[in-house]
Enzyme design. Structure first.
Site, PDB file in Angstrom:
ATOM      1  N   ARG A 146      21.036 -10.811 -12.946  1.00  0.00           N
ATOM      2  CA  ARG A 146      19.594 -10.986 -13.250  1.00  0.00           C
ATOM      3  C   ARG A 146      19.184 -12.348 -12.956  1.00  0.00           C
ATOM      4  O   ARG A 146      17.867 -12.428 -12.497  1.00  0.00           O
ATOM      5  CB  ARG A 146      19.765 -10.913 -15.089  1.00  0.00           C
ATOM      6  CG  ARG A 146      18.244 -10.897 -15.836  1.00  0.00           C
ATOM      7  CD  ARG A 146      18.726 -10.693 -17.072  1.00  0.00           C
ATOM      8  NE  ARG A 146      19.258 -11.803 -17.694  1.00  0.00           N
ATOM      9  CZ  ARG A 146      19.675 -11.611 -19.233  1.00  0.00           C
ATOM     10  NH1 ARG A 146      19.505 -10.582 -20.059  1.00  0.00           N
ATOM     11  NH2 ARG A 146      20.147 -12.579 -19.820  1.00  0.00           N
ATOM     12  N   LYS A 206      13.925 -14.187 -16.395  1.00  0.00           N
ATOM     13  CA  LYS A 206      14.095 -15.127 -17.403  1.00  0.00           C
ATOM     14  C   LYS A 206      13.678 -16.517 -17.005  1.00  0.00           C
ATOM     15  O   LYS A 206      14.592 -17.111 -16.179  1.00  0.00           O
ATOM     16  CB  LYS A 206      15.664 -15.112 -17.564  1.00  0.00           C
ATOM     17  CG  LYS A 206      16.124 -15.112 -19.138  1.00  0.00           C
ATOM     18  CD  LYS A 206      17.260 -15.253 -19.620  1.00  0.00           C
ATOM     19  CE  LYS A 206      17.628 -15.642 -20.870  1.00  0.00           C
ATOM     20  NZ  LYS A 206      17.208 -14.705 -22.013  1.00  0.00           N
ATOM     21  N   GLU A 264       8.738  -6.602 -27.340  1.00  0.00           N
ATOM     22  CA  GLU A 264      10.028  -7.106 -27.613  1.00  0.00           C
ATOM     23  C   GLU A 264       9.437  -8.633 -28.406  1.00  0.00           C
ATOM     24  O   GLU A 264       8.346  -8.789 -28.896  1.00  0.00           O
ATOM     25  CB  GLU A 264      10.985  -7.643 -26.601  1.00  0.00           C
ATOM     26  CG  GLU A 264      10.315  -8.643 -25.441  1.00  0.00           C
ATOM     27  CD  GLU A 264      11.456  -9.170 -24.352  1.00  0.00           C
ATOM     28  OE1 GLU A 264      12.698  -9.380 -24.934  1.00  0.00           O
ATOM     29  OE2 GLU A 264      11.140  -9.119 -23.259  1.00  0.00           O
TER      30      GLU A 264
HETATM   31  C1  LIG Z   1      17.414 -13.719 -22.955  1.00  0.00           C
HETATM   32  C2  LIG Z   1      16.361 -12.701 -23.566  1.00  0.00           C
HETATM   33  C3  LIG Z   1      16.635 -11.651 -24.374  1.00  0.00           C
HETATM   34  C4  LIG Z   1      18.210 -11.213 -24.574  1.00  0.00           C
HETATM   35  O1  LIG Z   1      18.702 -11.030 -23.550  1.00  0.00           O
HETATM   36  P1  LIG Z   1      20.680 -11.192 -23.654  1.00  0.00           P
HETATM   37  O2  LIG Z   1      20.892 -10.952 -22.262  1.00  0.00           O
HETATM   38  O3  LIG Z   1      20.844 -10.059 -24.491  1.00  0.00           O
HETATM   39  O4  LIG Z   1      21.009 -12.453 -24.223  1.00  0.00           O
HETATM   40  C5  LIG Z   1      15.812 -10.763 -24.635  1.00  0.00           C
HETATM   41  N1  LIG Z   1      14.619 -11.184 -24.622  1.00  0.00           N
HETATM   42  C6  LIG Z   1      13.875 -12.269 -23.841  1.00  0.00           C
HETATM   43  C7  LIG Z   1      12.583 -12.475 -23.484  1.00  0.00           C
HETATM   44  C8  LIG Z   1      15.097 -13.098 -23.265  1.00  0.00           C
HETATM   45  O5  LIG Z   1      14.690 -14.256 -22.419  1.00  0.00           O
END
Ligand SMILES: *Cc1c(COP(=O)(O)O)cnc(C)c1O
Length: 341
Positions: free
Chosen positions: A82, A184, A220
């Site tokens: 990722r 991210k 989300e």
């Molecule tokens: C990091 C993150 C998540 C959760 O991802 P994981 O890999 O399960 O920790 C969900 N939404 C956003 C916007 C994120 O930055």
């Protein structure tokens, strides 16, 4: 190895400086071999790309002690993948995912004294990140980057027991269509701060963001993906190109299907159908799943049948199974548990 004298069960989610961190520099078109260091300070020129144009990405994962005493990390290869995707979208050089896993392993092993013991509920939170480090005044990608990883012990997420969340449908948008919602990047978080502070002021725990194009579909929250359970026991998660692909959510969907024999669906989820769901949870590394008890859409309250005192039954099963896999009490799918020592 002697553990640090820390009251593990009472730790918060805060930064505690540990002894070692990892640094690798990208210069003249290549990554150097990288090394552990004790220096927790980053020194940058005033005109560094990250300071002027927010060219920075990050990851988050956990290391912890299993039932049989190993220190492990959960699916770090997916974080590495990722982060490569995030880098490409911000015109940064990808730090190769194999090296990412190796660097995570080195940092955790070097800070083994800070990995909380099995049963404490605490974990070692691992934070890889990368940023443009040389001066850029015209808008363009930096030429020099630092990739770093630090770690910090964090306490159990559900300290005084599970408390279902109350969330609100936000008037702000998190991610534009064809934007950067799926990576991210620090920039997605900078712009979410006003929205979360506003939500807290209004008495809500989290924001539910909708698709900014039509504002009819659920995306989300600021840092966690949604899972819903239908009244006939199907597990549903929203599909959208602007959702960050949570590793926890992807793992939970696998657990729902392969371990619990539930039907799973990744599809568009409409605001209008929220009232029909039996359970709702937020998924991310920090909590695994936090149950949602109530969703408020501009004064209209949607109360999930699972209520405000406990996790719904399907959410609970998903939570128990995935945490059982992580902690070594339930057999994990091939490759999910990366043993560090
Ligand atoms: C990091 C993150 C998540 C959760 O991802 P994981 O890999 O399960 O920790 C969900 N939404 C956003 C916007 C994120 O930055």
């Amino acid at each position: 190895m002697e553990k640090k004298n820390i009251d593990w069960s009472n730790l918060n989610f805060g930064y505690i400086q540990t002894e070692k961190r990892y640094v690798s520099w990208f210069k003249d078109g290549a990554w150097d071999e990288g090394a552990l260091t004790e220096d927790a300070t980053v020194v940058l020129n005033e005109c560094a790309g990250v300071l002027q144009y927010a060219q920075t990405i990050f990851e988050g994962l956990k290391a912890y002690t299993t039932d049989d005493g190993h220190i492990v990390a959960f699916r770090p290869d997916l974080n590495g993948e990722r982060m490569e995707d995030s880098a490409r979208r911000l015109e940064m050089p990808a730090f190769p995912k194999e090296r990412f896993v190796d660097a995570v392993t080195k940092v955790v092993a070097a800070n083994a004294a800070y990995v909380p013991p099995y049963g404490s509920g605490a974990t070692l939170y691992v934070r890889p990140y990368m940023f443009g480090a040389n001066s850029v005044i015209g808008v363009k990608p930096a030429d020099v980057y630092q990739f770093r990883i630090f770690c910090t012990p964090v306490g159990p997420y559900f300290k005084g027991g599970v408390k279902p969340l109350t969330i609100c449908v936000s008037d702000f948008d998190r991610a534009a269509p064809h934007g950067t919602g799926h990576i991210k990047a620090g920039l997605n978080y900078a712009m979410s701060l006003h929205a979360i502070v506003s939500a807290h002021k209004n008495g809500f725990d989290e924001n539910m963001y909708l698709d900014p194009g039509t504002r009819t579909r659920v995306e989300e929250t600021g840092g966690a993906n949604f899972l819903f359970v239908t009244r006939d026991g199907k597990v549903v998660t929203p599909r959208s190109d602007s959702i960050l692909p949570s590793i926890t959510r992807r793992s939970l969907m696998h657990v729902a299907k392969e371990y619990l024999g539930l039907e799973v669906e990744e599809r568009e989820v409409y605001l209008e159908e929220l009232k029909d769901f039996a359970e709702c949870g937020l998924c991310g590394t920090a909590a695994v799943i936090s149950p949602v008890g109530k969703i408020v859409d501009h004064g209209r309250e949607i109360c999930l049948p699972s209520g405000m005192t406990e996790m719904g039954p399907v959410t609970k099963k998903l939570y128990d199974t995935l945490t059982g896999i992580q902690m070594g009490r339930i057999e994990a799918p091939e490759g999910w548990i990366h043993i560090i020592e």
